[in-house]
Design an enzyme around this catalytic site. Sequence first.
Site, short mmCIF file in Angstrom:
data_model
loop_
_atom_site.label_atom_id
_atom_site.label_comp_id
_atom_site.label_asym_id
_atom_site.label_seq_id
_atom_site.Cartn_x
_atom_site.Cartn_y
_atom_site.Cartn_z
N GLU A 37 1.09 -1.47 0.12
CA GLU A 37 0.08 0.21 0.05
C GLU A 37 0.84 0.69 -0.17
O GLU A 37 2.18 1.66 1.14
CB GLU A 37 -1.11 0.20 1.13
CG GLU A 37 -1.45 1.39 1.53
CD GLU A 37 -2.33 1.73 2.50
OE1 GLU A 37 -4.06 1.48 2.43
OE2 GLU A 37 -2.21 2.46 3.64
N THR A 68 -3.78 4.48 -1.37
CA THR A 68 -4.97 4.52 -0.58
C THR A 68 -6.01 6.26 -1.30
O THR A 68 -5.51 7.34 -2.49
CB THR A 68 -4.44 5.68 1.12
OG1 THR A 68 -3.70 6.89 0.17
CG2 THR A 68 -3.78 4.60 1.24
N ARG A 126 -16.72 3.75 2.66
CA ARG A 126 -16.99 4.20 3.05
C ARG A 126 -16.68 5.35 4.20
O ARG A 126 -16.76 6.78 3.22
CB ARG A 126 -17.47 3.50 4.44
CG ARG A 126 -19.04 4.97 4.63
CD ARG A 126 -19.51 4.82 6.72
NE ARG A 126 -18.72 5.21 7.31
CZ ARG A 126 -18.34 4.96 8.94
NH1 ARG A 126 -19.70 4.74 9.45
NH2 ARG A 126 -17.45 5.67 9.57
N GLY A 127 -15.07 5.23 4.48
CA GLY A 127 -14.18 6.30 4.80
C GLY A 127 -15.14 6.87 6.23
O GLY A 127 -15.35 6.38 6.57
N ALA A 144 -20.44 1.17 2.39
CA ALA A 144 -19.71 0.59 1.60
C ALA A 144 -19.84 -0.46 0.79
O ALA A 144 -20.18 -0.19 -0.35
CB ALA A 144 -18.04 -0.56 2.39
N LYS A 184 -21.65 -7.10 2.15
CA LYS A 184 -20.16 -7.01 1.49
C LYS A 184 -20.01 -7.35 0.44
O LYS A 184 -19.89 -7.18 -1.03
CB LYS A 184 -19.03 -5.92 2.16
CG LYS A 184 -18.98 -4.16 3.05
CD LYS A 184 -17.72 -4.08 3.04
CE LYS A 184 -17.54 -4.30 4.74
NZ LYS A 184 -15.80 -2.84 4.54
N GLN A 231 4.81 6.31 16.23
CA GLN A 231 3.72 5.06 15.12
C GLN A 231 2.67 4.68 15.70
O GLN A 231 1.27 4.60 15.74
CB GLN A 231 5.09 4.31 13.92
CG GLN A 231 5.02 5.18 13.05
CD GLN A 231 5.49 3.69 12.33
OE1 GLN A 231 6.43 3.43 12.82
NE2 GLN A 231 4.45 2.91 10.80
P1 FAD Z 1 -18.44 -0.01 6.74
O1 FAD Z 1 -18.43 -1.33 6.47
O2 FAD Z 1 -19.62 0.81 5.53
O3 FAD Z 1 -18.85 0.43 7.71
C1 FAD Z 1 -18.80 1.34 8.48
C2 FAD Z 1 -19.17 1.05 10.43
O4 FAD Z 1 -20.42 0.82 9.69
C3 FAD Z 1 -19.39 -0.09 10.37
O5 FAD Z 1 -19.03 -0.26 11.74
C4 FAD Z 1 -19.82 -1.08 9.93
O6 FAD Z 1 -20.09 -2.36 10.61
C5 FAD Z 1 -21.05 -0.24 9.65
N1 FAD Z 1 -22.03 -1.27 8.88
C6 FAD Z 1 -21.60 -1.45 7.41
N2 FAD Z 1 -22.64 -1.56 6.56
C7 FAD Z 1 -23.53 -1.35 7.53
C8 FAD Z 1 -24.94 -1.24 6.90
N3 FAD Z 1 -25.76 -1.60 5.36
N4 FAD Z 1 -26.22 -1.37 8.18
C9 FAD Z 1 -25.62 -0.60 9.01
N5 FAD Z 1 -24.00 -0.96 9.15
C10 FAD Z 1 -23.51 -0.99 8.16
N6 FAD Z 1 -10.51 5.40 4.40
C11 FAD Z 1 -9.53 6.18 4.38
O7 FAD Z 1 -10.33 7.93 4.67
N7 FAD Z 1 -8.86 6.26 2.83
C12 FAD Z 1 -8.03 4.83 2.18
O8 FAD Z 1 -7.77 5.62 1.15
C13 FAD Z 1 -8.29 3.50 3.49
N8 FAD Z 1 -8.20 2.37 3.09
C14 FAD Z 1 -8.36 1.88 3.81
C15 FAD Z 1 -8.08 0.71 3.39
C16 FAD Z 1 -8.15 -0.78 4.29
C17 FAD Z 1 -7.72 -1.97 4.24
C18 FAD Z 1 -9.04 -0.15 5.78
C19 FAD Z 1 -9.51 -1.18 6.40
C20 FAD Z 1 -9.18 0.85 5.37
C21 FAD Z 1 -8.69 2.45 5.30
N9 FAD Z 1 -9.66 3.21 5.30
C22 FAD Z 1 -9.55 4.34 4.29
C23 FAD Z 1 -10.10 3.66 6.58
C24 FAD Z 1 -11.60 3.69 6.28
O9 FAD Z 1 -12.33 4.33 5.49
C25 FAD Z 1 -12.54 3.85 7.56
O10 FAD Z 1 -12.54 2.33 8.41
C26 FAD Z 1 -14.03 4.43 7.41
O11 FAD Z 1 -14.75 4.18 9.10
C27 FAD Z 1 -14.93 2.69 7.55
O12 FAD Z 1 -15.31 2.17 6.06
P2 FAD Z 1 -15.34 0.29 5.34
O13 FAD Z 1 -15.53 0.66 4.26
O14 FAD Z 1 -15.22 -0.32 6.94
O15 FAD Z 1 -17.15 1.22 6.25
#
Ligand code: FAD
Length: 307
Positions: A37, A68, A126-127, A144, A184, A231
């Site tokens: 990454e 990212t 989602r972010g 997401a 997802k 870190q």
């Molecule tokens: P989601 O899957 O949408 O989940 C968010 C929260 O909502 C969780 O608590 C989940 O349990 C809940 N949830 C999910 N779906 C639903 C639903 N349908 N109904 C009700 N609740 C639900 N951030 C950045 O800004 N830029 C990046 O490039 C970036 N890269 C990342 C790469 C990796 C491998 C990881 C692990 C994280 C990364 N992140 C990044 C951080 C990420 O954006 C955050 O962790 C964010 O808060 C959640 O994103 P998600 O896609 O997991 O969200």
Amino acid sequence: MLLYILKTNYYYIVSARGDFMKISEILASKKNTVSLEVFPPKQWSKLSESKKTVKKMLTYKPDFVSVTYGAAGTTSGYTAEIAEDILAHGGVPLSHLTCVNSEKSKVREVIDTLEQGGIKNILALRGDIPKEMTERPHDAFHYANELIAYLKAKGDFCVGAACYPEKHPESESIDSDIQSLVYKADAGADFFTTQMFFDNALLFRFKERCLQAGITVPVIAGIMPITAVGQIGRSVSLSGCTIPKAFAELAATYAHSPEDMRKAGTDYAIAQIRDLLEHGQNNIHIYTMNKPEITAEVLKGIADLIR
Ligand code: FAD
């Protein structure tokens, strides 16, 4: 217009070399994979520096390189630019994309840019929702799984998603978190990449739970080499992951010796990855923090296990 033609020509040149690999195909065809990454710069003036870093990373022949996406999508152009550069240098890019802080129209625009640049692998996220943000976009993807479904309906994308061995910090329980992964996977996620973790037992337990919930797509283990004491706090507060006693002790021992901490942290990451590979976790993703030298040391330490 000229730019479009050049890009189109470029698309076919690269395509003819067979570089447009979907990550799902790579994961299915190789026993072990190691991906890296990188993050794009925050300012345009730093773009060429970032490209140099990425070029160096590509000399290590990773299976793919993820790029990212700035938290609120403010640097989305740089993510696409770096991803296209990876493609231009014969690598396989995975572009991250977040959705919750932007109008859907903006997200669609970014997807179009990626598609025109030949980027087919997207990590759909989602972010984070900034605490200070009072006004939410009127028409946004909320989770997401909605973005994944959109991408899958739109075109021939390979779509990855994030997962959390210690659950997402906002999730009430590990069960509700796993349910989100089911959403997802049902939306079409082709693979998951984990948040960083420092205790392999957590990953193996998490993967068992995923299997019990019917999630069968590959789970790629995200490993962060922590090579400076400073870190640790940042990583824990951003990710909510726990630091095992052994690692905390090591950090305390080398708190005042940066060079020793660098070596100890690199060795910890090597030992962690070796243990994962030896126990059947075949797909590894390294959070490089744009540090080519440390990445090279980690890769050297696991070279004999990568086939
Ligand atoms: P989601 O899957 O949408 O989940 C968010 C929260 O909502 C969780 O608590 C989940 O349990 C809940 N949830 C999910 N779906 C639903 C639903 N349908 N109904 C009700 N609740 C639900 N951030 C950045 O800004 N830029 C990046 O490039 C970036 N890269 C990342 C790469 C990796 C491998 C990881 C692990 C994280 C990364 N992140 C990044 C951080 C990420 O954006 C955050 O962790 C964010 O808060 C959640 O994103 P998600 O896609 O997991 O969200």
